[in-house]
Design a protein around this motif. Structure first.
Motif, short mmCIF file in Angstrom:
data_model
loop_
_atom_site.label_atom_id
_atom_site.label_comp_id
_atom_site.label_asym_id
_atom_site.label_seq_id
_atom_site.Cartn_x
_atom_site.Cartn_y
_atom_site.Cartn_z
N UNK A 186 2.68 6.62 -8.37
CA UNK A 186 3.90 6.26 -7.65
C UNK A 186 3.75 6.57 -6.17
N UNK A 187 4.51 5.84 -5.36
CA UNK A 187 4.54 6.01 -3.90
C UNK A 187 3.22 5.66 -3.23
N UNK A 188 2.38 4.87 -3.90
CA UNK A 188 1.17 4.35 -3.27
C UNK A 188 1.36 2.85 -3.02
N UNK A 189 0.58 2.30 -2.10
CA UNK A 189 0.70 0.88 -1.78
C UNK A 189 0.38 0.01 -2.99
N UNK A 190 -0.59 0.43 -3.80
CA UNK A 190 -0.98 -0.39 -4.94
C UNK A 190 0.09 -0.38 -6.03
N UNK A 191 0.81 0.72 -6.18
CA UNK A 191 1.91 0.73 -7.15
C UNK A 191 3.04 -0.20 -6.67
N UNK A 192 3.31 -0.17 -5.38
CA UNK A 192 4.33 -1.07 -4.82
C UNK A 192 3.91 -2.53 -4.97
N UNK A 208 -4.86 -3.57 -9.82
CA UNK A 208 -4.73 -4.03 -8.44
C UNK A 208 -5.38 -3.00 -7.53
N UNK A 209 -6.12 -3.50 -6.54
CA UNK A 209 -6.81 -2.61 -5.62
C UNK A 209 -7.09 -3.33 -4.32
N UNK A 210 -7.25 -2.64 -3.21
CA UNK A 210 -7.70 -3.29 -1.99
C UNK A 210 -9.10 -3.87 -2.18
N UNK A 218 -0.62 -13.53 -2.69
CA UNK A 218 -0.98 -13.44 -1.27
C UNK A 218 -0.41 -12.18 -0.61
N UNK A 219 -0.88 -11.03 -1.06
CA UNK A 219 -0.42 -9.76 -0.49
C UNK A 219 -1.49 -9.20 0.44
N UNK A 220 -1.21 -9.12 1.72
CA UNK A 220 -2.17 -8.61 2.68
C UNK A 220 -1.89 -7.13 2.97
N UNK A 221 -2.88 -6.51 3.52
CA UNK A 221 -2.77 -5.10 3.89
C UNK A 221 -3.06 -4.95 5.37
#
Length: 320
Positions: free
Chosen positions: A222-228, A266-268, A289-292
């Protein structure tokens, strides 16, 4: 005439007097011993680590407590525990001893012919996606330099840069760049779905979120970009997919789990790109299409070490 005893001095005067006393009478071995006693909960075990007898370690601790005028440990049946003031001191002492260790390493490197030592911090994506392959040729071009690489979280690296325990960091572009710093973008990134090399879905040319509902997903904490990102992926679906029993942000754990199960995650892309290129993982054709934020260098505008400019210019050129 006004008394000049320590007890009647204002706080700044008491601090100065105590500092002078510590500088004149404290030995570094005493401070190392204090930290070890706190970590091990035993004077005897701490004494063994530094090669002292228990009686000499006890004497050194007593001298330190008399010097500061406060008890630093409480005795109990199974050993000792730090007092509240000692707990507050421990992070400062560890930082000081860590800096001393850094000085020793720098001097040892200089004795071996090195003309500079750089401490470089990096997030996992920066190591896997960029720095891991670029550092070796840089060091071949600059054999006089030594580079220490530290992997840590974004926030820990920024703290290290601010405290000057790190000379430069490779992180995602911050929303606001701190005064006195500059950000040099190096690598674009995006969120991808990955699975093991024999996963059935790796043959699909296009995948949508509703086709992924039947998959077992490894979740990020939780509270990580990948969870979001995971929650955003399925927010339009009427149900959520099943989860695997594993929740992790550890790259070695994720890699081995995906290789030996039919789970997906899901991962960068930056984090897993070397393993995709090696054929250990597959990027699934998920339409997401989710960019970082870009990964790049955060460096002081006026660095203290020449090597910072050398590595910054090299990595910026290699990112083109």
């Amino acid at each position: 005439m006004q008394s000049t005893t320590t007890s009647h001095l204002p706080n700044s005067g008491r601090s100065s007097a105590l500092l002078n006393r510590l500088l004149a009478r404290t030995r570094l071995r005493q401070l190392q011993l204090l930290v070890l006693i706190a970590d091990l909960g035993s004077i005897q075990r701490a004494a063994e680590v530094v090669g002292q007898t228990q009686s000499s370690a006890t004497k050194a601790l007593s001298e330190l407590e008399r010097m500061v005028g406060l008890p630093l440990f409480e005795r109990h049946a199974r050993g000792v525990r730090p007092t509240l003031i000692c707990r507050d001191l421990l992070p400062l002492l560890r930082s000081m001893l860590g800096s001393l260790t850094g000085c020793a390493e720098m001097l040892a490197a200089a004795a071996e012919g090195a003309q500079g030592v750089l401490s470089v911090g990096a997030i996992t994506g920066a190591l896997s996606g960029f720095l891991g392959r670029e550092l070796a040729p840089f060091l071949q071009q600059h054999p006089q330099l030594r580079v220490e690489v530290v992997e840590d979280s974004h926030h820990a690296l920024l703290a290290g840069l601010a405290a000057r325990t790190l000379d430069m960091v490779l992180v995602r572009e911050p929303a606001v760049v701190a005064s006195g710093m500059r950000f040099v973008p190096l690598l674009e990134d995006k969120v991808v779905a990955v699975a093991g090399p024999t996963h059935p879905l790796q043959r699909k040319r296009v995948l949508h979120a509703n086709q992924m509902l039947g998959q077992r997903w490894v979740l990020a904490p939780l509270s990580t970009q990948m969870h979001e990102a995971f929650e955003r992926l399925f927010e339009a679906c009427e149900q959520l997919p099943q989860h695997s029993p594993l929740i992790t942000r550890s790259l070695p754990m994720l890699l081995e789990y995906l290789r030996t199960t039919d789970a997906v995650a899901l991962t960068p892309l930056s984090v897993v790109q070397p393993f995709v290129q090696a054929g250990w993982l597959q990027v699934l054709a998920l339409q997401f299409p989710s960019t970082l934020a870009a990964i790049g260098l955060l460096v002081p505008e006026t660095p203290e070490k020449h090597g910072v400019d050398l590595l910054t210019e090299y990595l910026a050129d290699r990112s083109q």
